[in-house]
Design a protein around this motif. Structure first.
Motif, short mmCIF file in Angstrom:
data_model
loop_
_atom_site.label_atom_id
_atom_site.label_comp_id
_atom_site.label_asym_id
_atom_site.label_seq_id
_atom_site.Cartn_x
_atom_site.Cartn_y
_atom_site.Cartn_z
N GLY A 11 49.42 36.90 31.54
CA GLY A 11 49.90 36.88 30.29
C GLY A 11 51.09 36.80 30.33
O GLY A 11 51.91 35.76 31.52
N ALA A 12 52.10 37.82 29.82
CA ALA A 12 53.49 37.90 29.83
C ALA A 12 54.10 37.60 31.22
O ALA A 12 54.80 37.19 32.22
CB ALA A 12 54.25 38.67 29.16
N ILE A 13 53.85 39.07 32.15
CA ILE A 13 53.96 39.33 33.13
C ILE A 13 53.11 38.15 34.24
O ILE A 13 53.50 37.08 35.15
CB ILE A 13 53.45 40.31 34.18
CG1 ILE A 13 54.06 41.44 33.02
CG2 ILE A 13 53.96 41.11 35.58
CD1 ILE A 13 53.41 42.93 33.50
N HIS A 37 40.24 33.87 32.77
CA HIS A 37 39.78 35.53 31.88
C HIS A 37 38.44 35.44 31.55
O HIS A 37 38.14 34.04 30.86
CB HIS A 37 40.59 35.93 31.28
CG HIS A 37 40.06 37.28 30.68
ND1 HIS A 37 40.75 38.29 29.46
CD2 HIS A 37 39.21 38.72 30.72
CE1 HIS A 37 40.52 39.10 29.76
NE2 HIS A 37 39.47 39.72 30.10
N CYS A 59 47.36 41.16 37.34
CA CYS A 59 48.13 41.49 36.03
C CYS A 59 47.53 41.33 34.77
O CYS A 59 48.31 40.97 34.13
CB CYS A 59 49.78 40.30 35.97
SG CYS A 59 50.51 40.21 37.41
N ALA A 60 46.62 41.76 35.00
CA ALA A 60 45.71 42.18 34.37
C ALA A 60 44.91 43.65 33.18
O ALA A 60 44.76 43.05 32.06
CB ALA A 60 44.12 41.47 34.63
N GLU A 67 37.61 46.32 38.65
CA GLU A 67 36.89 44.41 39.36
C GLU A 67 37.60 43.93 40.31
O GLU A 67 36.40 43.52 41.15
CB GLU A 67 37.04 44.07 37.68
CG GLU A 67 36.40 42.70 38.00
CD GLU A 67 36.39 41.96 36.56
OE1 GLU A 67 37.07 41.93 35.66
OE2 GLU A 67 35.74 41.08 37.27
N THR A 82 49.87 45.78 39.85
CA THR A 82 51.70 46.03 38.25
C THR A 82 50.62 47.38 37.32
O THR A 82 51.10 47.78 37.04
CB THR A 82 51.21 44.66 37.88
OG1 THR A 82 50.41 44.11 36.88
CG2 THR A 82 51.89 43.33 38.41
N SER A 83 49.58 47.02 37.39
CA SER A 83 48.88 48.04 36.20
C SER A 83 48.30 49.66 37.22
O SER A 83 47.06 49.85 37.28
CB SER A 83 47.16 47.83 35.59
OG SER A 83 47.82 46.52 34.85
N ALA A 110 58.71 47.92 36.25
CA ALA A 110 59.63 48.61 35.18
C ALA A 110 60.38 49.59 35.52
O ALA A 110 61.80 49.89 34.32
CB ALA A 110 59.01 48.58 33.53
N LYS A 176 48.56 49.92 28.67
CA LYS A 176 49.98 49.13 28.80
C LYS A 176 51.05 49.61 28.79
O LYS A 176 51.88 48.78 29.37
CB LYS A 176 49.86 48.06 27.43
CG LYS A 176 48.57 47.08 27.74
CD LYS A 176 48.14 45.93 26.90
CE LYS A 176 47.41 45.23 26.64
NZ LYS A 176 47.15 43.38 26.66
N ASN A 179 51.88 52.70 32.46
CA ASN A 179 51.53 52.29 33.78
C ASN A 179 52.48 52.91 34.77
O ASN A 179 52.79 53.33 36.25
CB ASN A 179 51.93 51.48 34.35
CG ASN A 179 50.11 50.42 33.92
OD1 ASN A 179 49.19 51.08 34.90
ND2 ASN A 179 50.34 49.86 33.15
N SER A 235 56.25 44.22 26.21
CA SER A 235 56.01 43.96 27.95
C SER A 235 57.22 43.71 28.79
O SER A 235 58.35 43.11 28.03
CB SER A 235 55.37 43.33 28.96
OG SER A 235 55.06 42.79 30.34
#
Ligand code: NAD
Length: 258
Positions: A11-13, A37, A59-60, A67, A82-83, A110, A176, A179, A235
């Motif tokens: 995605g964005a990241i 995905h 980054c999901a 998972e 990242t999450s 961030a 989202k 974090n 994001s």
């Protein structure tokens, strides 16, 4: 030696991380592939990632950490997260941080100033950390909100405090967007010391995080105002660069922690 990277999430990241790596911005680091995905998994698979990659970059989202994280580190791969809010879950946190043989790394994402909090935690006492995050209301709409709540949020003309609490409460409701709260708790080494407030602000042009860390080694007052990512206004454009910076440190320790 080349550090081979498998990405989870485009995605964005993730897509920006892929662009940066493909453009050669990080010499000695190569993108091995992106794990797709969904059920129609074609092309590069997680199993293939386990064969060829040295490091798996998530980054999901928080679910993807549970998972893929334990499987990556048990296969001897490093896992860059990242999450970070996924680590609110104590047993997953223990697995990721204590088990091996692969290692788990947490991106600065961030935020700025996490390094000072980590140092103060190691050498002193963290008394209290508060963080106030402001975002545009549209970026904070969640699937669990009913129609009326969504509408009143989108029509708000003044800032609305959506939630105040600790890392686990924030990540559960806004997975989202919060974090950074968990990142602060991990930097402090204390899940009870951080209090966060999430504010939907119709006047917010960009996302801001205002962190006040009261410690025995100093008062750290940090305000970060992030440019939005072009791919996803919710994001931050800084995060993919924080990820690549982390990978560079992994690939090529140059003696500097700055
Ligand atoms: N640490 C920080 O400061 C910080 C800041 C912003 C975002 N984040 C985290 O980064 C995550 C990604 O952000 P984004 O803006 O790129 O989100 P995004 O929604 O733009 O992209 C997420 C991508 O991940 C993919 N995905 C989801 N689950 C997957 C799975 N199980 N397997 C493979 N792919 C999967 C989706 O299809 C999508 O392409 C966020 O969910 C958030 O948790 C962290």
């Amino acid at each position: 030696m080349v550090l081979k990277v498998a990405l989870i999430g485009s995605g964005a990241i993730g897509s920006r991380v892929a662009e940066l790596l493909d453009a050669g911005t990080a010499p000695g680091i190569e993108l091995a592939g992106v794990v797709p995905h969904g059920k129609t998994r074609t092309g590069f698979s997680f199993e293939e990632a386990m064969d060829v990659a040295d490091v798996v970059v998530e980054c999901a989202g928080v679910a993807a950490v549970a998972e893929f994280g334990p499987r990556s580190i048990s296969a001897g791969k490093d896992f860059l997260v990242t999450s970070i809010g996924a680590l609110c879950e104590a047993s997953l946190r223990k697995t990721l941080l204590d088990d091996g043989p692969g290692r788990t790394f947490l991106t600065t994402g961030a935020l700025g100033g996490l390094d000072a909090i980590t140092a103060a935690s190691a050498g002193g006492t963290i008394y209290r950390i508060t963080v106030e995050s402001r975002k545009l209301p549209a970026a904070l709409i969640q699937p669990w909100m009913d129609g009326e709540t969504k509408e009143s949020l989108l029509e708000a003309t003044r800032p609305v405090e959506l939630l105040r609490g600790g890392p686990a409460e924030l990540i559960k409701a806004f997975p989202k967007s919060t974090n950074v709260v968990s990142a602060l708790a991990l930097a402090a080494g204390d899940w009870d010391v951080v209090e966060a407030a999430l504010i939907a602000d119709p006047a917010a042009k960009q996302t801001t995080h205002h962190v006040l860390a009261e410690t025995s080694l100093g008062l750290f007052d940090t305000r970060v105002t992030n440019q939005a990512s072009l791919g996803n206004p919710a994001s931050s454009a800084l995060v993919p660069h924080a990820v690549v910076r982390g990978l560079r440190t992994l690939a090529n320790a140059n003696g500097s922690f700055i």
